[in-house]
Design a protein around this motif. Sequence first.
Motif, PDB file in Angstrom:
ATOM      1  N   ALA A 114      -8.824   3.841 -11.967  1.00  0.00           N
ATOM      2  CA  ALA A 114      -8.456   2.818 -10.976  1.00  0.00           C
ATOM      3  C   ALA A 114      -8.580   3.421  -9.578  1.00  0.00           C
ATOM      4  O   ALA A 114      -8.328   4.614  -9.385  1.00  0.00           O
ATOM      5  N   PRO A 115      -8.977   2.619  -8.595  1.00  0.00           N
ATOM      6  CA  PRO A 115      -9.115   3.151  -7.233  1.00  0.00           C
ATOM      7  C   PRO A 115      -7.747   3.565  -6.672  1.00  0.00           C
ATOM      8  O   PRO A 115      -6.736   2.933  -6.943  1.00  0.00           O
ATOM      9  N   VAL A 116      -7.760   4.630  -5.877  1.00  0.00           N
ATOM     10  CA  VAL A 116      -6.538   5.114  -5.246  1.00  0.00           C
ATOM     11  C   VAL A 116      -6.360   4.379  -3.916  1.00  0.00           C
ATOM     12  O   VAL A 116      -7.274   4.326  -3.098  1.00  0.00           O
ATOM     13  N   LEU A 117      -5.181   3.790  -3.732  1.00  0.00           N
ATOM     14  CA  LEU A 117      -4.875   3.034  -2.529  1.00  0.00           C
ATOM     15  C   LEU A 117      -4.159   3.910  -1.512  1.00  0.00           C
ATOM     16  O   LEU A 117      -3.319   4.734  -1.879  1.00  0.00           O
ATOM     17  N   GLU A 118      -4.468   3.715  -0.233  1.00  0.00           N
ATOM     18  CA  GLU A 118      -3.718   4.377   0.833  1.00  0.00           C
ATOM     19  C   GLU A 118      -2.384   3.654   0.976  1.00  0.00           C
ATOM     20  O   GLU A 118      -2.192   2.550   0.452  1.00  0.00           O
ATOM     21  N   LEU A 119      -1.468   4.255   1.715  1.00  0.00           N
ATOM     22  CA  LEU A 119      -0.110   3.743   1.835  1.00  0.00           C
ATOM     23  C   LEU A 119      -0.061   2.283   2.262  1.00  0.00           C
ATOM     24  O   LEU A 119       0.628   1.473   1.634  1.00  0.00           O
ATOM     25  N   GLU A 120      -0.762   1.909   3.324  1.00  0.00           N
ATOM     26  CA  GLU A 120      -0.703   0.534   3.825  1.00  0.00           C
ATOM     27  C   GLU A 120      -1.163  -0.477   2.775  1.00  0.00           C
ATOM     28  O   GLU A 120      -0.553  -1.524   2.598  1.00  0.00           O
ATOM     29  N   ARG A 121      -2.231  -0.152   2.056  1.00  0.00           N
ATOM     30  CA  ARG A 121      -2.730  -1.071   1.011  1.00  0.00           C
ATOM     31  C   ARG A 121      -1.756  -1.135  -0.150  1.00  0.00           C
ATOM     32  O   ARG A 121      -1.567  -2.183  -0.756  1.00  0.00           O
TER      33      ARG A 121
END
Length: 174
Positions: free
Chosen positions: A130-137
């Motif tokens: 699964a793609p890794v999301l940055e904090l804001e996302r």
Amino acid sequence: MADTPSEPPPITVVLPDGQEVTGRLHERQQTPDGWLFRVSVPAWQNTAERTVEAAWYTVWVQAPAHVKRVAGAAYDDVPTAYLKSPPSRSVREVLGPRRPTGWVLQKLDAPGPDRGVLHAPDCDEAPEGAPVLELERALDAAEKAGVRLCSLCGAAQELEPLLSGFDRGFDPDN
């Protein structure tokens, strides 16, 4: 001309007998046991001329046990001293190895209200690839209905204060 310092924000001070008085919050200090707030409450004092005049009594109190927010008051500019870690140990010694950064959203296709779960990338429950999301996302995803935060990997403990607006020293229920 120098700027006049702003007046300290109001705060409700809970006295030992349970009475509540509106005072002023001057500063906050984090301790190993929680938070201390330096507050002033209105009082009276005797003068040299044998009269009585209004005065402020200033004292440190434990938060949140002895203070409550005043609706509409802003506390962002109150000087705040955070607890510093002991110099004898490094951050890595205290915290251990660093986990991978970011967050992973596990989409749930099962019937029911749950639509997804946010995990740390190294969580055993996180979906592989699964793609890794940055904090804001990740915060955007966490605010959607039906998305919950994993309590096994620490996503709930790390993201929940950011979602509810971290209130330093205040009881989040007040």
